[in-house]
Structure formats: structure tokens, C-alpha cells
Design a protein around this motif. Structure first.
Motif, PDB file in Angstrom:
ATOM      1  N   THR A 229       0.861  -1.186   0.000  1.00 16.92           N
ATOM      2  CA  THR A 229       0.000   0.000   0.000  1.00 16.92           C
ATOM      3  C   THR A 229       0.890   1.227   0.000  1.00 16.92           C
ATOM      4  O   THR A 229       2.022   1.194   0.498  1.00 16.92           O
ATOM      5  N   ILE A 230       0.355   2.323  -0.552  1.00 13.71           N
ATOM      6  CA  ILE A 230       1.151   3.542  -0.626  1.00 13.71           C
ATOM      7  C   ILE A 230       0.237   4.755  -0.570  1.00 13.71           C
ATOM      8  O   ILE A 230      -0.850   4.767  -1.149  1.00 13.71           O
ATOM      9  N   HIS A 231       0.631   5.752   0.198  1.00 13.78           N
ATOM     10  CA  HIS A 231      -0.049   7.047   0.190  1.00 13.78           C
ATOM     11  C   HIS A 231       0.925   8.077   0.751  1.00 13.78           C
ATOM     12  O   HIS A 231       2.042   7.737   1.151  1.00 13.78           O
ATOM     13  N   GLN A 232       0.520   9.337   0.757  1.00 11.22           N
ATOM     14  CA  GLN A 232       1.375  10.392   1.269  1.00 11.22           C
ATOM     15  C   GLN A 232       0.621  11.247   2.283  1.00 11.22           C
ATOM     16  O   GLN A 232      -0.599  11.197   2.374  1.00 11.22           O
ATOM     17  N   HIS A 233       1.388  12.057   3.024  1.00 12.43           N
ATOM     18  CA  HIS A 233       0.819  13.118   3.868  1.00 12.43           C
ATOM     19  C   HIS A 233       1.500  14.416   3.433  1.00 12.43           C
ATOM     20  O   HIS A 233       2.457  14.877   4.053  1.00 12.43           O
ATOM     21  N   LEU A 234       0.990  14.992   2.339  1.00  9.35           N
ATOM     22  CA  LEU A 234       1.571  16.162   1.691  1.00  9.35           C
ATOM     23  C   LEU A 234       0.875  17.439   2.138  1.00  9.35           C
ATOM     24  O   LEU A 234      -0.211  17.414   2.723  1.00  9.35           O
ATOM     25  N   ASN A 235       1.505  18.569   1.832  1.00  7.82           N
ATOM     26  CA  ASN A 235       0.863  19.856   2.072  1.00  7.82           C
ATOM     27  C   ASN A 235      -0.436  19.953   1.277  1.00  7.82           C
ATOM     28  O   ASN A 235      -0.537  19.425   0.160  1.00  7.82           O
ATOM     29  N   ILE A 236      -1.410  20.632   1.833  1.00  9.01           N
ATOM     30  CA  ILE A 236      -2.665  20.857   1.110  1.00  9.01           C
ATOM     31  C   ILE A 236      -2.357  21.571  -0.207  1.00  9.01           C
ATOM     32  O   ILE A 236      -1.639  22.576  -0.241  1.00  9.01           O
TER      33      ILE A 236
END
Length: 288
Positions: A229-236
Motif C-alpha cells: 500500500t502507498i499514500h502520502q501526507h503532503l501539504n494541502i
């Protein structure tokens, strides 16, 4: 509404006092105490004594920062009974620490094994049977979130499990960075929030890309059938979440819980990251 900061940017290279002070300088009244090696780390027994608890309370008081919630992550839904029992032991200590800190809220993930959802659900319920009396004894509320690779990955799955537990003090965490897992790649944040509104208590703000896009080839994994699984926590604004729709829906449902800046992709530039996301959160939520 409580505006909080998840200080994961500082979890490895900044001591506890400097972390609290930095959160205050970033402009927050509330800190979400997420996993860090010098306090409560992922899947481990807490490395905390009475002195460290007293120190943290002093650091927060001096900085003018309050702890909105304590966030442990433990394998309390593991189908492996030895692992589950260790997680329950760790959870009991985490609850004690939270109580001693004077905090009345914890939030966490379902954990478990998504390849064994039925067995993981049974393990989770065994753990809750053991822990619910302690939560209630200490007067601590619990917010739960579905997380990629947990035995519950979808928004509706988390809602249904919370309803099954049927405790007024157990509510939902909605993580924006998981939006494309919550409905298998559609990312319909309006429907997700509408489904959740009756039990929604906490929103984690971060952007992410749709891992299902590009014919499923947004991220090319080798071998192609690897179970990852893969996701990010990026700036809005750096990903593909529809924040215009999300903020509109939050206003429509009159969300008034905890709103946490949950970006942790930039430990080398935390102040720059916070300037972007905190500004977007305040504008979108109508906070001055």
C-alpha cells in the motif's frame, strides 16, 4: 474547534521539550501526541516513567500548549495471539500514561492484517473486551481511524465497526490523506463525510495522490502483483484531494471537533510546510 498539530516532523531528531516549544512557535494551542521513540513508539511498550510524564506536563504548561489527544499504534487486532496480548499490555500502559497526563482522549488505527479481515476483527473485539473497562474507568474517550493496510481500510467499514461497538465515547477519525483508500480510488470526500457526520470527531489534514490513477500505474510496483500500500501526507494543494469540496462539506455538517495538521513529508522543512497547510486549514475552516 480545536486546531492541533501532529509533530511527527520532529519525532526522531528533536527532544520532547524542543518539540513542544516548536509546536507553540508554529502557532498551535494543541498538540496531538503521536508516536515517538522517546515516549510511545509504534508497537512497543511505552518508554515512559513518572518523571518524564511530569516533565512533559511542565513543558506544555510553560509553552502554553495542551495535548489534544494521545496517539498510540499497537497490533491489538493481530490474528497472532501472542502479538495481540503484547499489544493489549502496551495499550493498558498507554491508557495509564494518558490519564496521568490529564488527557481525556486517545486516537488510533485499527491495525490487524488486511489479508485476514475476519480473524483480525475477532482479535480486535477480544482486545476491546479487555480494554473498554479501563477506558471507562479512567474516563478516556477513543477515536478510531481506518488506515491503509489495516484490516479496515475503508471509511464505511470504520463507521460500521464503531457503530457495532455502540459506545457514545468511541468516535471516528477521518484522515484526508486516506481518501482514495476509503472508497477504492474515487476520493469522493463529500460522500465520505456525509456518511461519517453522526460520529465524526476528528479530521487529519494532509493531501495525497490517487494511487489508483493512471490505469493503476500511478506508482509502478515490481513485481506487479506485490501486496503493498502507498499514500502520502503532503501539504494541502500538492495532491489530488478535492479540498474545496471537503471544506464546504465540513461547514455543511457543522464539524466542530479536532482539526489536526497531519503533514509529515518534510522533516527538513517543517516551518515552510506548516505555513502552507496551516494557512489553507484556517482559510478552509473559516478560522482567523
Amino acid at each position: 474547534m480545536k486546531l492541533a498539530y501532529d509533530p511527527s516532523h520532529f519525532r526522531d531528531n528533536t527532544n520532547l521539550k524542543d518539540t513542544v516549544d516548536h509546536v507553540a512557535r508554529l502557532g498551535y494551542e494543541y498538540l496531538e501526541l503521536s508516536p515517538r521513540k522517546d515516549f510511545i513508539w509504534f508497537y512497543e511498550y511505552p518508554k515512559v516513567d513518572k518523571q518524564l510524564i511530569a516533565d512533559l506536563k511542565l513543558y506544555c504548561r510553560d509553552a502554553g500548549v495542551k495535548i489534544s489527544s494521545v496517539l498510540p499504534v499497537q497490533q491489538w487486532s493481530s490474528p497472532n495471539e501472542e502479538e495481540r496480548l503484547a499489544a493489549v499490555r502496551n495499550w493498558k500502559r498507554c491508557i495509564e500514561i494518558t490519564s496521568e497526563l490529564g488527557v481525556d482522549l486517545m486516537n488510533t488505527e485499527f491495525s490487524g492484517d488486511k489479508s485476514q479481515p475476519v480473524q483480525s476483527e475477532a482479535a480486535f473485539l477480544r482486545s476491546m473486551d479487555e480494554l473498554i473497562p479501563l477506558f471507562e474507568k479512567e474516563g478516556i474517550k477513543l477515536n478510531l481511524q481506518a488506515h491503509p493496510n489495516d484490516f479496515i481500510e475503508t471509511n464505511i467499514g470504520a463507521i460500521r465497526m464503531i457503530r457495532a461497538l455502540d459506545k457514545e465515547w468511541i468516535k471516528l477519525v477521518y484522515s484526508v490523506a486516506h481518501a482514495f483508500y476509503y472508497d477504492d480510488g474515487i476520493g469522493d470526500v463529500e460522500t465520505q463525510l456525509e456518511d461519517a457526520k453522526a460520529i465524526l470527531a476528528h479530521v487529519l489534514f494532509a493531501d495525497t495522490l490517487n494511487h489508483k490513477a493512471g490505469f493503476g500505474l500511478r506508482y509502478i510496483i515490481n513485481p506487479p502483483d506485490a501486496n503493498v500500500t502507498i499514500h502520502q501526507h503532503l501539504n494541502i494543494g500538492e495532491g489530488e484531494v478535492n479540498f474545496t469540496a471537503l471544506f464546504k462539506k465540513l461547514k455543511e455538517i457543522k464539524f466542530d471537533g479536532i482539526a489536526t495538521n497531519s503533514v509529515f513529508a518534510y522533516p527538513d522543512r517543517p516551518d515552510w510546510s506548516n505555513d502552507i497547510t496551516l494557512s489553507a486549514m484556517k482559510k478552509g475552516l473559516g478560522i482567523k
